[in-house]
Design a protein around this motif. Structure first.
Motif, PDB file in Angstrom:
ATOM      1  N   UNK A  58      66.511  31.522   9.509  1.00 21.89           N
ATOM      2  CA  UNK A  58      66.943  30.822  10.718  1.00 21.89           C
ATOM      3  C   UNK A  58      65.797  30.183  11.496  1.00 21.89           C
ATOM      4  N   UNK A  59      64.542  30.521  11.211  1.00 15.15           N
ATOM      5  CA  UNK A  59      63.430  29.923  11.933  1.00 15.15           C
ATOM      6  C   UNK A  59      63.222  28.480  11.485  1.00 15.15           C
ATOM      7  N   UNK A  60      63.078  27.564  12.442  1.00 16.16           N
ATOM      8  CA  UNK A  60      62.858  26.165  12.083  1.00 16.16           C
ATOM      9  C   UNK A  60      61.484  25.669  12.509  1.00 16.16           C
ATOM     10  N   UNK A  61      60.759  26.453  13.257  1.00 18.25           N
ATOM     11  CA  UNK A  61      59.406  26.055  13.600  1.00 18.25           C
ATOM     12  C   UNK A  61      58.570  27.301  13.861  1.00 18.25           C
ATOM     13  N   UNK A  62      57.281  27.143  13.819  1.00 18.13           N
ATOM     14  CA  UNK A  62      56.362  28.247  14.021  1.00 18.13           C
ATOM     15  C   UNK A  62      55.030  27.649  14.430  1.00 18.13           C
ATOM     16  N   UNK A  63      54.366  28.251  15.412  1.00 18.76           N
ATOM     17  CA  UNK A  63      53.112  27.671  15.855  1.00 18.76           C
ATOM     18  C   UNK A  63      51.942  28.613  15.623  1.00 18.76           C
ATOM     19  N   UNK A  64      50.752  28.050  15.718  1.00 22.46           N
ATOM     20  CA  UNK A  64      49.507  28.790  15.644  1.00 22.46           C
ATOM     21  C   UNK A  64      48.855  28.667  17.009  1.00 22.46           C
ATOM     22  N   UNK A  65      48.315  29.756  17.530  1.00 21.75           N
ATOM     23  CA  UNK A  65      47.658  29.717  18.824  1.00 21.75           C
ATOM     24  C   UNK A  65      46.212  30.166  18.680  1.00 21.75           C
ATOM     25  N   UNK A  66      45.344  29.542  19.475  1.00 23.15           N
ATOM     26  CA  UNK A  66      43.934  29.900  19.450  1.00 23.15           C
ATOM     27  C   UNK A  66      43.371  29.820  20.859  1.00 23.15           C
ATOM     28  N   UNK A  67      42.394  30.671  21.146  1.00 24.32           N
ATOM     29  CA  UNK A  67      41.704  30.638  22.426  1.00 24.32           C
ATOM     30  C   UNK A  67      40.261  30.216  22.179  1.00 24.32           C
ATOM     31  N   UNK A  68      39.819  29.157  22.888  1.00 27.08           N
ATOM     32  CA  UNK A  68      38.465  28.656  22.744  1.00 27.08           C
ATOM     33  C   UNK A  68      37.503  29.478  23.601  1.00 27.08           C
ATOM     34  N   UNK A  69      36.218  29.252  23.422  1.00 25.55           N
ATOM     35  CA  UNK A  69      35.207  30.027  24.136  1.00 25.55           C
ATOM     36  C   UNK A  69      35.328  29.894  25.650  1.00 25.55           C
ATOM     37  N   UNK A  70      35.763  28.719  26.135  1.00 26.96           N
ATOM     38  CA  UNK A  70      35.894  28.510  27.576  1.00 26.96           C
ATOM     39  C   UNK A  70      37.227  28.998  28.125  1.00 26.96           C
ATOM     40  N   UNK A  71      38.043  29.641  27.274  1.00 27.85           N
ATOM     41  CA  UNK A  71      39.334  30.170  27.706  1.00 27.85           C
ATOM     42  C   UNK A  71      40.504  29.246  27.458  1.00 27.85           C
ATOM     43  N   UNK A  72      40.232  27.996  27.112  1.00 27.21           N
ATOM     44  CA  UNK A  72      41.315  27.054  26.810  1.00 27.21           C
ATOM     45  C   UNK A  72      42.186  27.589  25.677  1.00 27.21           C
ATOM     46  N   UNK A  73      43.497  27.510  25.862  1.00 28.03           N
ATOM     47  CA  UNK A  73      44.434  27.939  24.834  1.00 28.03           C
ATOM     48  C   UNK A  73      44.990  26.703  24.135  1.00 28.03           C
ATOM     49  N   UNK A  74      44.955  26.716  22.820  1.00 26.47           N
ATOM     50  CA  UNK A  74      45.480  25.602  22.033  1.00 26.47           C
ATOM     51  C   UNK A  74      46.676  26.094  21.227  1.00 26.47           C
ATOM     52  N   UNK A  75      47.783  25.373  21.344  1.00 29.75           N
ATOM     53  CA  UNK A  75      48.981  25.654  20.545  1.00 29.75           C
ATOM     54  C   UNK A  75      49.066  24.565  19.485  1.00 29.75           C
ATOM     55  N   UNK A  76      49.138  24.959  18.224  1.00 29.69           N
ATOM     56  CA  UNK A  76      49.223  23.973  17.145  1.00 29.69           C
ATOM     57  C   UNK A  76      50.545  24.190  16.422  1.00 29.69           C
ATOM     58  N   UNK A  77      51.344  23.131  16.328  1.00 26.68           N
ATOM     59  CA  UNK A  77      52.663  23.247  15.708  1.00 26.68           C
ATOM     60  C   UNK A  77      52.904  22.111  14.719  1.00 26.68           C
ATOM     61  N   UNK A  78      53.467  22.448  13.584  1.00 28.68           N
ATOM     62  CA  UNK A  78      53.929  21.461  12.609  1.00 28.68           C
ATOM     63  C   UNK A  78      55.445  21.423  12.681  1.00 28.68           C
ATOM     64  N   UNK A  79      56.003  20.234  12.926  1.00 26.39           N
ATOM     65  CA  UNK A  79      57.454  20.094  13.076  1.00 26.39           C
ATOM     66  C   UNK A  79      57.981  19.071  12.077  1.00 26.39           C
ATOM     67  N   UNK A  80      58.893  19.502  11.212  1.00 25.26           N
ATOM     68  CA  UNK A  80      59.424  18.599  10.200  1.00 25.26           C
ATOM     69  C   UNK A  80      60.799  18.050  10.555  1.00 25.26           C
TER      70      UNK A  80
END
Length: 279
Positions: A58-80
Motif C-alpha cells: 500500500x505504500x506509494x512513496x518513501x523519503x530519505x532524510x538527512x541532517x547537515x552539519x549546520x542542522x539543516x534537515x533535507x528531505x529527499x523523495x522520489x515520486x513516480x
C-alpha cells in the motif's frame, strides 16, 4: 549487468538512504541542491533502515532524510505517480518537518532550515521548461525574500531531462541520468564510473549484489507501481464516474482508501462505501 530501478521506493532508499550511503547522498545533494558546489562536507542519515516488506503493497512513496552539519534537515523523495494534491503533500511534509524540530519548552530560535528535494517521474510544472525548480518565500509585489526563509522546495522533473550519455557535462547531469536510465543500462558508463560516489551507487544498484529476497521485494514494488500507473492512465482516459468506480473496485484489495481516492479521483467516502458493499 542488471541494475535495480532507483525510481522505485525500495531501491531509492537502498541506494541513497542506507547506512553505507553517506558519501553517495553528499554527492547527490551537492549536485542537485547546491549546483555541484561541494557545500556539504558531512551529514547524518536519519533512520537509515530499509522499509520492511509491504503489507498489501500500500505504500506509494518513501523519503530519505538527512541532517547537515549546520542542522539543516533535507528531505529527499522520489515520486513516480502524479497523484491528486501531490504539491500540497510536499509542502505539508516540509512544514511538518520544520515544526516538529522543537521539543517542549524550546524557543523558535532553535528551528533549523528544511530543504525538500523532490524528484518526479512526471512533469509537475507544465508551464515551465526548467528541469530544476526552486521555491522560497518572497514578497508578492516586490519579490524580495522573506527574512527567515527556512523552508525551500526543490523539484527535479526527470521527463524534462533529454541529454544523451555523450552530452553529460556536470555531476548533476550524471546523477539525473543515473536516476532516469540506470534500470535500462547493462554496464556502468565510463564517464560516470570515474566519479566515486556514482560508481558506488551503481555497485549498490547491481542486482547481483542483492539477496534473492531483496530481488523479489523490488520486483513486487516495481510491478505495484506499474499497476498504479496503468490505473491512473485508465482513470484519466475514461473519466466517467462509473468507470472510476469500477477501477476503484479492482484496487480495493491492493490499496487503502486514501490512495484509491488519489488514484481515481473519487472521494474517500465513496471508496469506503464500495468497500462496505463488496464485503
Amino acid at each position: 549487468m542488471i541494475f535495480i530501478n532507483p525510481k522505485i521506493d525500495w531501491a531509492f532508499k537502498k541506494i541513497f538512504g542506507s547506512s553505507e550511503s553517506k558519501d553517495i547522498l553528499i554527492s547527490f545533494l551537492n549536485a542537485l541542491v547546491y549546483d555541484g558546489i561541494p557545500t556539504i562536507k558531512d551529514l547524518e542519515i536519519i533512520n537509515p533502515n530499509l522499509p520492511p516488506a509491504l503489507q498489501g503493497l500500500k505504500d506509494t512513496y518513501l523519503d530519505v532524510k538527512a541532517k547537515l552539519l549546520d542542522g539543516t534537515i533535507v528531505i529527499i523523495e522520489m515520486q513516480v505517480l502524479n497523484v491528486e494534491s501531490f504539491g500540497k503533500r510536499v509542502l505539508y511534509n516540509a512544514a511538518k518537518t520544520y515544526a516538529f524540530q522543537l521539543e517542549s519548552g524550546e524557543g523558535y530560535r532553535m528551528l533549523k532550515p528544511v530543504i525538500a528535494l523532490t524528484i518526479t517521474d512526471f512533469k509537475l510544472f507544465a508551464k515551465s521548461d526548467s528541469l530544476v525548480s526552486r521555491f522560497i518565500y518572497k514578497e508578492k509585489t516586490t519579490n524580495f525574500e522573506y527574512t527567515d526563509n527556512n523552508i525551500e522546495l526543490v523539484f527535479v522533473e526527470l521527463p524534462k531531462f533529454t541529454k544523451e550519455l555523450a552530452q553529460l557535462e556536470t555531476i548533476a547531469d550524471k546523477w539525473i541520468y543515473f536516476m532516469k536510465y540506470a534500470r535500462s543500462l547493462t554496464e556502468v558508463p565510463e564517464t560516470m564510473d570515474s566519479i566515486p560516489a556514482i560508481h558506488k551507487a551503481f555497485e549498490i544498484a547491481n542486482q547481483a549484489n542483492l539477496s534473492r529476497e531483496e530481488r523479489e521485494e523490488i520486483e513486487k514494488r516495481e510491478m505495484f507501481v506499474y499497476d498504479q500507473q496503468g490505473a491512473i492512465s485508465l482513470g484519466k482516459a475514461e473519466g466517467k464516474q462509473e468507470e472510476k468506480l469500477e477501477i476503484a473496485r479492482k484496487l480495493l484489495a491492493l490499496l487503502d482508501n486514501e490512495t484509491i481516492s488519489q488514484t481515481t479521483g473519487i472521494s474517500v467516502d465513496e471508496v469506503q462505501n464500495l468497500r462496505e458493499t463488496n464485503d
